[in-house]
Design a protein around this motif. Structure first.
Motif, mmCIF file in Angstrom:
data_model
loop_
_atom_site.group_PDB
_atom_site.id
_atom_site.type_symbol
_atom_site.label_atom_id
_atom_site.label_comp_id
_atom_site.label_asym_id
_atom_site.label_seq_id
_atom_site.Cartn_x
_atom_site.Cartn_y
_atom_site.Cartn_z
ATOM 1 N N PHE A 149 0.844 -1.192 0.000
ATOM 2 C CA PHE A 149 0.000 0.000 0.000
ATOM 3 C C PHE A 149 0.882 1.245 0.000
ATOM 4 O O PHE A 149 1.932 1.283 0.637
ATOM 5 N N ALA A 150 0.441 2.272 -0.714
ATOM 6 C CA ALA A 150 1.116 3.565 -0.738
ATOM 7 C C ALA A 150 0.397 4.502 0.227
ATOM 8 O O ALA A 150 -0.832 4.575 0.237
ATOM 9 N N GLU A 151 1.180 5.225 1.016
ATOM 10 C CA GLU A 151 0.606 6.243 1.896
ATOM 11 C C GLU A 151 0.342 7.485 1.065
ATOM 12 O O GLU A 151 1.250 8.030 0.436
ATOM 13 N N GLU A 152 -0.918 7.922 1.047
ATOM 14 C CA GLU A 152 -1.304 9.064 0.216
ATOM 15 C C GLU A 152 -1.334 10.377 0.973
ATOM 16 O O GLU A 152 -1.229 11.432 0.370
ATOM 17 N N GLY A 153 -1.535 10.316 2.285
ATOM 18 C CA GLY A 153 -1.565 11.574 3.020
ATOM 19 C C GLY A 153 -2.323 11.474 4.323
ATOM 20 O O GLY A 153 -2.795 10.413 4.726
ATOM 21 N N LEU A 154 -2.424 12.619 4.957
ATOM 22 C CA LEU A 154 -3.079 12.741 6.250
ATOM 23 C C LEU A 154 -4.439 13.402 6.063
ATOM 24 O O LEU A 154 -4.534 14.472 5.450
ATOM 25 N N LEU A 155 -5.464 12.767 6.578
ATOM 26 C CA LEU A 155 -6.813 13.335 6.597
ATOM 27 C C LEU A 155 -6.989 13.968 7.979
ATOM 28 O O LEU A 155 -7.203 13.273 8.969
ATOM 29 N N ARG A 156 -6.886 15.276 8.051
ATOM 30 C CA ARG A 156 -6.894 15.983 9.329
ATOM 31 C C ARG A 156 -8.283 15.995 9.944
ATOM 32 O O ARG A 156 -9.262 16.298 9.283
ATOM 33 N N GLN A 157 -8.332 15.615 11.236
ATOM 34 C CA GLN A 157 -9.585 15.587 12.000
ATOM 35 C C GLN A 157 -10.710 14.988 11.160
ATOM 36 O O GLN A 157 -11.799 15.536 11.057
ATOM 37 N N TYR A 158 -10.461 13.829 10.601
ATOM 38 C CA TYR A 158 -11.340 13.205 9.614
ATOM 39 C C TYR A 158 -12.607 12.607 10.220
ATOM 40 O O TYR A 158 -13.654 12.605 9.606
ATOM 41 N N GLU A 159 -12.486 12.048 11.421
ATOM 42 C CA GLU A 159 -13.667 11.451 12.050
ATOM 43 C C GLU A 159 -13.569 11.605 13.562
ATOM 44 O O GLU A 159 -12.516 11.923 14.095
ATOM 45 N N LYS A 160 -14.708 11.334 14.207
ATOM 46 C CA LYS A 160 -14.744 11.390 15.663
ATOM 47 C C LYS A 160 -14.513 9.995 16.220
ATOM 48 O O LYS A 160 -15.074 9.015 15.735
ATOM 49 N N PHE A 165 -12.207 14.546 17.604
ATOM 50 C CA PHE A 165 -11.814 14.443 16.207
ATOM 51 C C PHE A 165 -10.403 13.874 16.129
ATOM 52 O O PHE A 165 -9.518 14.284 16.902
ATOM 53 N N VAL A 166 -10.209 12.925 15.217
ATOM 54 C CA VAL A 166 -8.892 12.298 15.063
ATOM 55 C C VAL A 166 -8.448 12.378 13.612
ATOM 56 O O VAL A 166 -9.264 12.377 12.689
ATOM 57 N N ASP A 167 -7.127 12.451 13.456
ATOM 58 C CA ASP A 167 -6.522 12.396 12.132
ATOM 59 C C ASP A 167 -6.448 10.946 11.679
ATOM 60 O O ASP A 167 -6.321 10.030 12.502
ATOM 61 N N LEU A 168 -6.499 10.736 10.377
ATOM 62 C CA LEU A 168 -6.297 9.411 9.796
ATOM 63 C C LEU A 168 -5.322 9.519 8.640
ATOM 64 O O LEU A 168 -5.351 10.491 7.889
ATOM 65 N N LEU A 169 -4.470 8.520 8.513
ATOM 66 C CA LEU A 169 -3.638 8.378 7.323
ATOM 67 C C LEU A 169 -4.431 7.577 6.309
ATOM 68 O O LEU A 169 -5.139 6.638 6.673
ATOM 69 N N ILE A 170 -4.313 7.947 5.039
ATOM 70 C CA ILE A 170 -4.982 7.171 3.993
ATOM 71 C C ILE A 170 -3.915 6.472 3.154
ATOM 72 O O ILE A 170 -2.908 7.065 2.770
ATOM 73 N N PHE A 171 -4.155 5.191 2.944
ATOM 74 C CA PHE A 171 -3.298 4.332 2.132
ATOM 75 C C PHE A 171 -4.134 3.774 0.996
ATOM 76 O O PHE A 171 -5.356 3.634 1.120
ATOM 77 N N SER A 172 -3.479 3.391 -0.100
ATOM 78 C CA SER A 172 -4.202 2.734 -1.189
ATOM 79 C C SER A 172 -3.307 1.727 -1.892
ATOM 80 O O SER A 172 -2.077 1.817 -1.847
ATOM 81 N N LEU A 173 -3.965 0.778 -2.535
ATOM 82 C CA LEU A 173 -3.304 -0.211 -3.378
ATOM 83 C C LEU A 173 -4.164 -0.374 -4.624
ATOM 84 O O LEU A 173 -5.383 -0.543 -4.520
ATOM 85 N N LEU A 174 -3.541 -0.303 -5.787
ATOM 86 C CA LEU A 174 -4.245 -0.454 -7.057
ATOM 87 C C LEU A 174 -4.028 -1.847 -7.609
ATOM 88 O O LEU A 174 -2.984 -2.458 -7.373
ATOM 89 N N ARG A 175 -5.002 -2.332 -8.356
ATOM 90 C CA ARG A 175 -4.913 -3.681 -8.914
ATOM 91 C C ARG A 175 -3.640 -3.861 -9.736
ATOM 92 O O ARG A 175 -2.973 -4.882 -9.623
ATOM 93 N N ASP A 176 -3.260 -2.873 -10.544
ATOM 94 C CA ASP A 176 -2.060 -3.049 -11.373
ATOM 95 C C ASP A 176 -0.761 -2.953 -10.572
ATOM 96 O O ASP A 176 0.313 -3.219 -11.101
ATOM 97 N N GLU A 177 -0.848 -2.607 -9.283
ATOM 98 C CA GLU A 177 0.315 -2.622 -8.396
ATOM 99 C C GLU A 177 0.431 -3.942 -7.630
ATOM 100 O O GLU A 177 1.449 -4.205 -7.004
ATOM 101 N N TRP A 178 -0.631 -4.736 -7.650
ATOM 102 C CA TRP A 178 -0.680 -5.980 -6.889
ATOM 103 C C TRP A 178 0.338 -6.958 -7.443
ATOM 104 O O TRP A 178 0.315 -7.288 -8.612
#
Length: 184
Positions: A149-160, A165-178
């Motif tokens: 998974f690639a780390e895409e960034g920080l979602l500031r105060q994204y959810e409670k 409110f807490v920050d979350l890091l967002i990660f993703s993986l694409l099918r062609d990277e699998w």
């Protein structure tokens, strides 16, 4: 959606069943586990039964799905893993997973998530799997990085969480990277 059981070297991932409630309650009531799940620690087994029922209803509506993670050698349920939401129009989903505290650090989460990702890409035709993780959840971050998974960034105060409110890091993986040919 009808999901199928998945098998790995050490694990059986099967659709959640009402009989899983006592084992899952043990983990979902543990503050060590629930603190990163964005749920309050459960206090009654009935809450786990209700959660399983909700997840199965969402699966039947193609909105989410989750598997119980079972050790092949003992038949013991040790956690759950699955897709928290689907956006089939855009070929994406969000993955979530948790293990009981006694099973942390043994590679079970990586093994389970790998199987579920492969299912998403090659059985459900998804293109993108996302994960949102609290920055202090180092174990989960290690699992995602191991799987590419690639780390895409920080979602500031994204959810409670617990009223804050807490920050979350967002990660993703694409099918062609699998890159795991064993899961197709």
């Amino acid at each position: 959606m009808q999901i199928h059981s998945l098998s790995t070297e050490r694990l059986l991932l099967r659709p959640m069943q009402p009989a899983d409630a006592p084992a899952l309650f043990t983990f979902w009531s543990d503050p060590n586990v629930s603190k990163h799940m964005n749920i309050e620690a459960m206090t009654r087994t009935k809450q786990a039964e209700d959660m399983i029922s909700l997840i199965n209803d969402l699966c039947a509506k193609d909105q989410a799905c989750r598997w119980s993670i079972v050790l092949k050698d003992s038949g013991e349920t040790i956690g759950s893993c699955g897709f928290n939401s689907f956006d089939f129009d855009h070929g994406r989903t969000e993955i979530g997973y948790e293990l009981g505290y006694p099973y942390w650090g043994k590679g079970y989460a990586t093994e389970a998530v790998r199987a579920v990702i492969g299912y998403g890409f090659f059985q459900l035709g998804l293109n993108r799997v996302e994960a949102k993780v609290e920055p202090e959840n180092s174990g989960s971050i290690r699992v995602l990085r191991k799987l590419g998974f690639a780390e895409e960034g920080l979602l500031r105060q994204y959810e409670k969480s617990n009223g804050q409110f807490v920050d979350l890091l967002i990660f993703s993986l694409l099918r062609d990277e699998w890159t795991d040919p064993s899961v197709r």
